[in-house]
Design a protein around this motif. Structure first.
Motif, PDB file in Angstrom:
ATOM      1  N   PRO A 227       0.830  -1.223   0.000  1.00  0.00           N
ATOM      2  CA  PRO A 227       0.000   0.000   0.000  1.00  0.00           C
ATOM      3  C   PRO A 227       0.852   1.255   0.000  1.00  0.00           C
ATOM      4  O   PRO A 227       1.942   1.304   0.584  1.00  0.00           O
ATOM      5  CB  PRO A 227      -0.823  -0.137   1.291  1.00  0.00           C
ATOM      6  N   HIS A 228       0.355   2.252  -0.676  1.00  0.00           N
ATOM      7  CA  HIS A 228       1.078   3.514  -0.754  1.00  0.00           C
ATOM      8  C   HIS A 228       1.015   4.233   0.591  1.00  0.00           C
ATOM      9  O   HIS A 228      -0.038   4.336   1.210  1.00  0.00           O
ATOM     10  CB  HIS A 228       0.473   4.409  -1.841  1.00  0.00           C
ATOM     11  N   THR A 229       2.170   4.689   1.039  1.00  0.00           N
ATOM     12  CA  THR A 229       2.253   5.477   2.266  1.00  0.00           C
ATOM     13  C   THR A 229       2.622   6.902   1.897  1.00  0.00           C
ATOM     14  O   THR A 229       3.552   7.136   1.109  1.00  0.00           O
ATOM     15  CB  THR A 229       3.304   4.894   3.212  1.00  0.00           C
ATOM     16  N   PHE A 230       1.906   7.827   2.458  1.00  0.00           N
ATOM     17  CA  PHE A 230       2.115   9.236   2.161  1.00  0.00           C
ATOM     18  C   PHE A 230       2.651   9.926   3.414  1.00  0.00           C
ATOM     19  O   PHE A 230       2.023   9.870   4.482  1.00  0.00           O
ATOM     20  CB  PHE A 230       0.798   9.891   1.721  1.00  0.00           C
ATOM     21  N   HIS A 231       3.823  10.515   3.295  1.00  0.00           N
ATOM     22  CA  HIS A 231       4.441  11.251   4.382  1.00  0.00           C
ATOM     23  C   HIS A 231       4.373  12.737   4.047  1.00  0.00           C
ATOM     24  O   HIS A 231       4.931  13.180   3.034  1.00  0.00           O
ATOM     25  CB  HIS A 231       5.908  10.832   4.576  1.00  0.00           C
ATOM     26  N   THR A 232       3.728  13.458   4.905  1.00  0.00           N
ATOM     27  CA  THR A 232       3.631  14.901   4.689  1.00  0.00           C
ATOM     28  C   THR A 232       4.960  15.547   5.045  1.00  0.00           C
ATOM     29  O   THR A 232       5.455  15.390   6.175  1.00  0.00           O
ATOM     30  CB  THR A 232       2.514  15.493   5.553  1.00  0.00           C
ATOM     31  N   PRO A 233       5.589  16.233   4.120  1.00  0.00           N
ATOM     32  CA  PRO A 233       6.893  16.842   4.435  1.00  0.00           C
ATOM     33  C   PRO A 233       6.743  17.940   5.481  1.00  0.00           C
ATOM     34  O   PRO A 233       5.728  18.648   5.543  1.00  0.00           O
ATOM     35  CB  PRO A 233       7.365  17.399   3.085  1.00  0.00           C
ATOM     36  N   SER A 234       7.749  18.052   6.287  1.00  0.00           N
ATOM     37  CA  SER A 234       7.729  19.071   7.334  1.00  0.00           C
ATOM     38  C   SER A 234       7.871  20.462   6.713  1.00  0.00           C
ATOM     39  O   SER A 234       8.395  20.642   5.609  1.00  0.00           O
ATOM     40  CB  SER A 234       8.870  18.828   8.323  1.00  0.00           C
ATOM     41  N   ASP A 235       7.362  21.443   7.444  1.00  0.00           N
ATOM     42  CA  ASP A 235       7.479  22.824   6.954  1.00  0.00           C
ATOM     43  C   ASP A 235       8.917  23.311   6.955  1.00  0.00           C
ATOM     44  O   ASP A 235       9.274  24.230   6.216  1.00  0.00           O
ATOM     45  CB  ASP A 235       6.618  23.750   7.825  1.00  0.00           C
ATOM     46  N   PHE A 236       9.765  22.671   7.796  1.00  0.00           N
ATOM     47  CA  PHE A 236      11.165  23.099   7.892  1.00  0.00           C
ATOM     48  C   PHE A 236      12.070  21.924   7.529  1.00  0.00           C
ATOM     49  O   PHE A 236      12.840  21.437   8.340  1.00  0.00           O
ATOM     50  CB  PHE A 236      11.480  23.591   9.315  1.00  0.00           C
ATOM     51  N   ASP A 237      11.916  21.440   6.307  1.00  0.00           N
ATOM     52  CA  ASP A 237      12.835  20.411   5.853  1.00  0.00           C
ATOM     53  C   ASP A 237      14.181  21.061   5.541  1.00  0.00           C
ATOM     54  O   ASP A 237      14.316  22.286   5.473  1.00  0.00           O
ATOM     55  CB  ASP A 237      12.259  19.695   4.642  1.00  0.00           C
ATOM     56  N   LYS A 238      15.171  20.222   5.302  1.00  0.00           N
ATOM     57  CA  LYS A 238      16.537  20.729   5.178  1.00  0.00           C
ATOM     58  C   LYS A 238      16.702  21.629   3.969  1.00  0.00           C
ATOM     59  O   LYS A 238      17.355  22.687   4.044  1.00  0.00           O
ATOM     60  CB  LYS A 238      17.510  19.559   5.095  1.00  0.00           C
ATOM     61  N   LEU A 239      16.151  21.229   2.851  1.00  0.00           N
ATOM     62  CA  LEU A 239      16.325  22.039   1.645  1.00  0.00           C
ATOM     63  C   LEU A 239      15.611  23.377   1.783  1.00  0.00           C
ATOM     64  O   LEU A 239      16.177  24.440   1.470  1.00  0.00           O
ATOM     65  CB  LEU A 239      15.791  21.280   0.430  1.00  0.00           C
TER      66      LEU A 239
END
Length: 317
Positions: A227-239
């Motif tokens: 099953p597809h898992t969706f991870h919501t990226p954080s507002d303060f990711d490294k890039l």
């Protein structure tokens, strides 16, 4: 014409008894009267008349309502007044009319052996068994699956399937849930049926077995994608943190209260917090003639743990 009139007169004078009637030897026309005439270009049906002993007797004219009443009339053989408790006669309905478009639907499966394959030993194929009550015929249909790689669809066409070598055919009284049926050497296991089929069998006095769960096809399970898992990226990711928060520093003015120790005092410092990589730097605050060494920083720029005794260590090889 004279001979015909004379013959008819003689025949009418004699009594209508055997031996007193004879045929006209001089007759040459033996045609039958027609039953369809044309008048003004339209066909009009007409009924012939029958002559007996020279007398023309017309046919008995009955209407369509009289004919329907005679065809549906059930005469009673009881003399006198019939009892009220007599069972009324039920009109006969043939099987092909009463069971028309009534089909029993069973869910079944069979196992197919797979040869010369290191990944699988057998496959479980699910089918639909349709029993037609109209003529006791059976058909087996496998619902097609996309990209299965095997021929699917109608496995056994609709006809009466023999159940033994004596010529007997399968009947709906022999079908039930949780049993194996053999159609031309292929074993099908019936595990469920639809609601109408269950109600019909129960109404006929057949006790249905409880439905079962079909086994899973091992090869189909291996082809299932996770099953597809969706991870919501954080507002303060490294890039994003590097692009948006570069050269942005938080400045705090603080003091170090060391008066509990000997010769301790309150000393001011400046704390810099770099948002780009979450590092901390503590800088000295010098005043003219303060008598201290001119070191620029007390703590160089680094990541500062919250707890002193809970610092994650990295293994070094």
């Amino acid at each position: 014409m004279a001979s015909d009139d004379k013959t008819s007169g003689i025949t009418a004078a004699l009594p209508f008894l055997p031996g007193n009637t004879f045929t006209d030897k001089t007759r040459t026309k033996y045609h039958r009267s027609h039953t369809l005439a044309y008048k003004n270009g339209y066909s009009i049906p007409s009924r012939p008349t029958v002559g007996i002993g020279g007398t023309r007797i017309p046919y008995n004219q009955l209407s369509e309502a009289d004919l329907d009443e005679l065809s549906n009339m059930h005469p009673s053989l009881t003399y006198g007044n019939s009892s009220t408790s007599a069972v009324p006669m039920v009109e006969f309905v043939p099987a092909h009319v009463s069971f028309d478009k009534k089909v029993l639907n069973f869910d079944a499966y069979f196992k197919q052996t797979v040869h010369e394959s290191p990944d699988e030993y057998y496959r479980v194929r699910y089918v639909k068994v349709y029993y037609y009550l109209e003529d006791d015929s059976i058909s087996v249909v496998e619902p097609p699956k996309e990209n299965s790689g095997i021929p699917q669809g109608k496995l056994i066409k609709r006809h009466q399937i023999p159940c033994n070598d004596l010529g007997d055919c399968w009947h709906w009284k022999k079908l039930n849930l949780g049993i194996d049926v053999a159609f031309y050497g292929k074993i099908f296991h019936i595990y469920n049926c639809d609601d109408w089929t269950g109600e019909f069998l129960k109404s006929e006095g057949i006790e249905l077995n409880p439905p079962e769960q079909p086994p899973a096809d091992p090869y189909t399970q291996t082809r299932l994608k996770p099953p597809h898992t969706f991870h919501t990226p954080s507002d303060f990711d490294k890039l994003r943190q590097f692009i948006e928060l570069d050269r942005k520093v938080l400045r705090f003015y603080c003091v170090w209260d060391d008066r509990d120790n000997m010769f301790g005092e309150i000393r001011p410092y400046i704390l810099h917090y770099y948002l780009v990589d979450d590092t901390v730097e503590v800088c000295e605050v010098h005043e003219p003639n303060d008598g201290r060494d001119p070191f620029p920083v007390l703590l160089c720029r680094q990541r500062l743990p919250k707890e002193r005794w809970n610092v994650p260590c990295k293994l070094q090889y």
